[in-house]
Design a protein around this motif. Structure first.
Motif, short mmCIF file in Angstrom:
data_model
loop_
_atom_site.label_atom_id
_atom_site.label_comp_id
_atom_site.label_asym_id
_atom_site.label_seq_id
_atom_site.Cartn_x
_atom_site.Cartn_y
_atom_site.Cartn_z
N GLY A 210 0.81 -1.21 0.00
CA GLY A 210 0.00 0.00 0.00
C GLY A 210 0.84 1.26 0.00
N MET A 211 1.90 1.27 0.80
CA MET A 211 2.78 2.44 0.87
C MET A 211 3.51 2.67 -0.45
N VAL A 212 3.96 1.57 -1.08
CA VAL A 212 4.68 1.68 -2.35
C VAL A 212 3.78 2.26 -3.44
N LEU A 213 2.49 2.02 -3.33
CA LEU A 213 1.54 2.57 -4.31
C LEU A 213 1.05 3.96 -3.92
N LEU A 214 0.64 4.13 -2.66
CA LEU A 214 -0.04 5.36 -2.25
C LEU A 214 0.91 6.55 -2.10
N SER A 215 2.04 6.36 -1.42
CA SER A 215 2.95 7.49 -1.18
C SER A 215 3.49 8.09 -2.49
N PRO A 216 4.05 7.29 -3.40
CA PRO A 216 4.51 7.88 -4.67
C PRO A 216 3.37 8.47 -5.49
N ALA A 217 2.18 7.85 -5.43
CA ALA A 217 1.04 8.37 -6.18
C ALA A 217 0.71 9.78 -5.71
N PHE A 218 0.63 9.96 -4.41
CA PHE A 218 0.33 11.27 -3.85
C PHE A 218 1.41 12.29 -4.21
N ALA A 219 2.68 11.90 -4.04
CA ALA A 219 3.79 12.81 -4.33
C ALA A 219 3.83 13.21 -5.81
N LEU A 220 3.59 12.25 -6.70
CA LEU A 220 3.61 12.55 -8.14
C LEU A 220 2.45 13.45 -8.54
N LEU A 221 1.28 13.24 -7.94
CA LEU A 221 0.14 14.10 -8.24
C LEU A 221 0.44 15.54 -7.80
N ILE A 222 1.01 15.70 -6.61
CA ILE A 222 1.36 17.03 -6.11
C ILE A 222 2.41 17.68 -7.02
N TYR A 223 3.41 16.90 -7.42
CA TYR A 223 4.47 17.44 -8.27
C TYR A 223 3.91 17.87 -9.63
N ASN A 235 0.15 20.72 -21.40
CA ASN A 235 0.82 20.24 -22.61
C ASN A 235 2.34 20.24 -22.46
N ASN A 236 2.83 19.60 -21.40
CA ASN A 236 4.26 19.46 -21.19
C ASN A 236 4.51 18.16 -20.45
N SER A 237 5.54 17.43 -20.86
CA SER A 237 5.80 16.12 -20.26
C SER A 237 6.10 16.23 -18.76
N ALA A 238 6.64 17.38 -18.33
CA ALA A 238 6.93 17.58 -16.92
C ALA A 238 5.64 17.65 -16.10
N VAL A 239 4.52 17.90 -16.77
CA VAL A 239 3.23 17.97 -16.11
C VAL A 239 2.45 16.68 -16.26
N TYR A 240 2.23 16.25 -17.52
CA TYR A 240 1.31 15.12 -17.72
C TYR A 240 1.92 13.76 -17.38
N VAL A 241 3.24 13.61 -17.48
CA VAL A 241 3.85 12.32 -17.13
C VAL A 241 3.67 12.00 -15.65
N PRO A 242 4.08 12.91 -14.71
CA PRO A 242 3.85 12.58 -13.31
C PRO A 242 2.37 12.48 -12.94
N LEU A 243 1.51 13.27 -13.61
CA LEU A 243 0.08 13.17 -13.34
C LEU A 243 -0.48 11.82 -13.76
N ILE A 247 -1.88 9.00 -11.24
CA ILE A 247 -3.27 8.51 -11.35
C ILE A 247 -3.28 6.99 -11.47
N VAL A 248 -2.36 6.43 -12.26
CA VAL A 248 -2.28 4.98 -12.43
C VAL A 248 -1.95 4.30 -11.10
N LEU A 249 -0.97 4.87 -10.37
CA LEU A 249 -0.61 4.30 -9.07
C LEU A 249 -1.78 4.40 -8.09
N MET A 250 -2.50 5.52 -8.15
CA MET A 250 -3.65 5.71 -7.26
C MET A 250 -4.75 4.70 -7.59
N ALA A 251 -4.98 4.47 -8.88
CA ALA A 251 -5.98 3.49 -9.29
C ALA A 251 -5.58 2.09 -8.84
N ALA A 252 -4.28 1.79 -8.98
CA ALA A 252 -3.78 0.49 -8.54
C ALA A 252 -3.96 0.32 -7.03
#
Length: 481
Positions: A210-223, A235-243, A247-252
């Motif tokens: 759960g931590m491996v999925l939830l913590s990075p998911a939260f941090a990446l969404l914030i970033y 429209n920039n990879s620095a934005v949509y890639v971490p988002l 989202i994928v990690l959060m769904a998982a």
């Protein structure tokens, strides 16, 4: 399974609960003032260390990401070590990070030490909420939230003023000196004033998956959200890639948490309660309405009205005064009648108080704007308190850590999104105009304030799903087994 009924706030707050609330409040002052003061010093730090703003912004971004990574861990920490020990540890860690930040020798070391501070701050607030709900037995939550919300209300208002005074009269390093006496006082106070935990599970195991999925998911969404303002959109990879990855990690995590046989890092079954779900959605809007506008207001005063950083902070003081005026009323009313009407009235005051800024120009009367901020502050003072009282009310002991994690996550996401979206709106409006075109700049801020009003109006929809207390004064919210 035992449940706790909601009781009306007719009785006075238990002296023990009041003592614990005040003790916890002292420690909370350090991270809440620190984050707002550091924002004022970013340009000074960049100049002193001869570093680009794009690098220096990691002093703030690294801090927020560290908070995001450890917030999900706080639930396990409170079970394994108890709230008291976890709270003291978070203060010690924040103190260490503050001392090291003063001694930092380059920008890289400062960023690392800010991350240490972020870890301490990320653990502190959820643990604080959990301990207070446990000590109070879930009663008089509105009054309790009105007490512990004092740093949260004053930090964004007085922080920039205090930071401006310190940076202009001393140096940016002096900002971190402020944390040292607060922590030195708060740590022994916590040892003396916080009762020992009765329910420590020494064999409690951490939900690694759960931590491996939830913590990075939260941090990446914030970033990703934070990068929206930097890159002016999605429209920039620095934005949509971490988002996307977030989202994928959060769904998982959602799939995992709903199917695992062990207790997950965050119990998603709490969201079966309509009241709890509505409260968390409102925390997102609360973050947008609060943090987004708090970013734009000082910029309006500086870029359109020509105020210095210090005077811009002083013009924000009426908002802080307004927050204090409604704090006690909101807590008592939420305890007695439920949070719905308090939130609706608060949203109305926020919209009315923001409206003059949506029409503001280069010569709008400053007294009118100050009066509007007083009204807006009155709304903000009632909003957060009522939402938190609604989110935590009636929970069983084992559910409180999960609820504290959830509320902190949603609040942080809302705050990051609010700052990013309003800054992006203003940037798009200013595109093609020179920095000397004050009327164009004023119009850009007008549009961003209209967006804030729009979010405020939309927030009324989830508010309608908050439960009202029965006339008998008791109500049992849905309990999850």
């Amino acid at each position: 399974m035992n449940t706790e009924n909601v009781k009306p706030a007719k009785e006075k707050l238990d002296p023990i609960v009041l003592r614990v609330a005040i003790v916890l409040l002292v420690g909370a002052l350090a991270p809440l003032f620190d984050s707002t003061m550091v924002n004022v010093a970013i340009h000074t730090i960049a100049s002193d260390m001869k570093t680009a703003i794009s690098t220096v912004q990691w002093v703030t971004t690294g801090y927020v990401l560290a908070m995001g990574l450890v917030i999900p861990i706080s639930g396990w920490a409170t079970k394994r070590f108890g709230c008291k020990q976890s709270y003291i540890f978070s203060l010690v860690l924040f103190l260490i990070g503050s001392v090291c930040s003063i001694l930092s020798w380059n920008i890289e070391s400062l960023i690392v030490f800010r991350v240490i501070q972020g870890v301490g701050a990320g653990l502190l607030m959820p643990v604080l909420q959990t301990k207070l709900v446990q000590v109070s037995g879930g009663r008089n939550l509105g009054q309790i939230m009105s007490i512990i919300s004092i740093p949260a209300l004053l930090g964004p208002i007085l922080g920039p003023v205090l930071g401006g005074i310190i940076v202009s009269s001393a140096s940016w390093r002096a900002i971190f000196w402020v944390n040292i006496p607060i922590c030195i006082v708060a740590i022994p106070l916590a040892i003396w004033g916080i009762p020992a935990d009765k329910h420590v599970e020494k064999n409690a195991s951490i939900d690694v998956i759960g931590m491996v999925l939830l913590s990075p998911a939260f941090a990446l969404l914030i970033y990703g959200i934070a990068q929206v303002a930097t890159h002016g959109g999605l429209n920039n990879s620095a934005v949509y890639v971490p988002l996307i990855v977030g989202i994928v990690l959060m769904a998982a995590y959602v799939v995992y948490a709903l199917n695992t046989k062990r207790e997950p890092a965050l119990n998603l079954r709490l969201f079966k309660s309509v009241n709890f779900s509505a409260s968390n959605i409102l925390l997102i809007f609360s973050g947008i309405i609060t943090n987004g506008v708090l970013l734009m207001l000082p910029l309006y005063y500086q870029e359109v009205r020509g105020a210095s950083a210090l005077y811009a902070g002083l013009w924000l003081l009426p908002q802080g005064i307004g927050m204090l005026l409604t704090r006690s009323w909101a807590g008592k009313t939420a305890d007695r009648n439920g949070s719905r009407n308090v939130v609706l009235l608060s949203l109305a005051a926020i919209a009315i108080g923001t409206l003059p800024f949506a029409f503001a120009d280069t010569d709008t009367n400053m007294i009118l704007l100050a009066s509007a901020l007083l009204i807006r502050g009155a709304g903000l003072g009632g909003l957060f308190i009522a939402i938190m009282a609604s989110a935590l009310i009636g929970l069983q002991r084992e559910q409180v850590p999960h609820a504290s994690i959830s509320t902190r996550i949603f609040q942080t996401i809302g705050g990051a999104f609010g700052s990013a979206i309003l800054a992006t709106v203003a940037q798009h409006q200013m595109a093609g105009h020179t920095d000397t075109d004050l009327h164009a700049i004023a119009h850009a801020y007008d549009v961003s304030f209209w967006w804030a009003i729009g979010f405020t109006v939309i927030a009324a929809i989830p508010t309608l799903f908050l439960k009202m207390h029965k006339k008998s004064g008791s109500e049992t919210p849905p309990q999850e087994k």
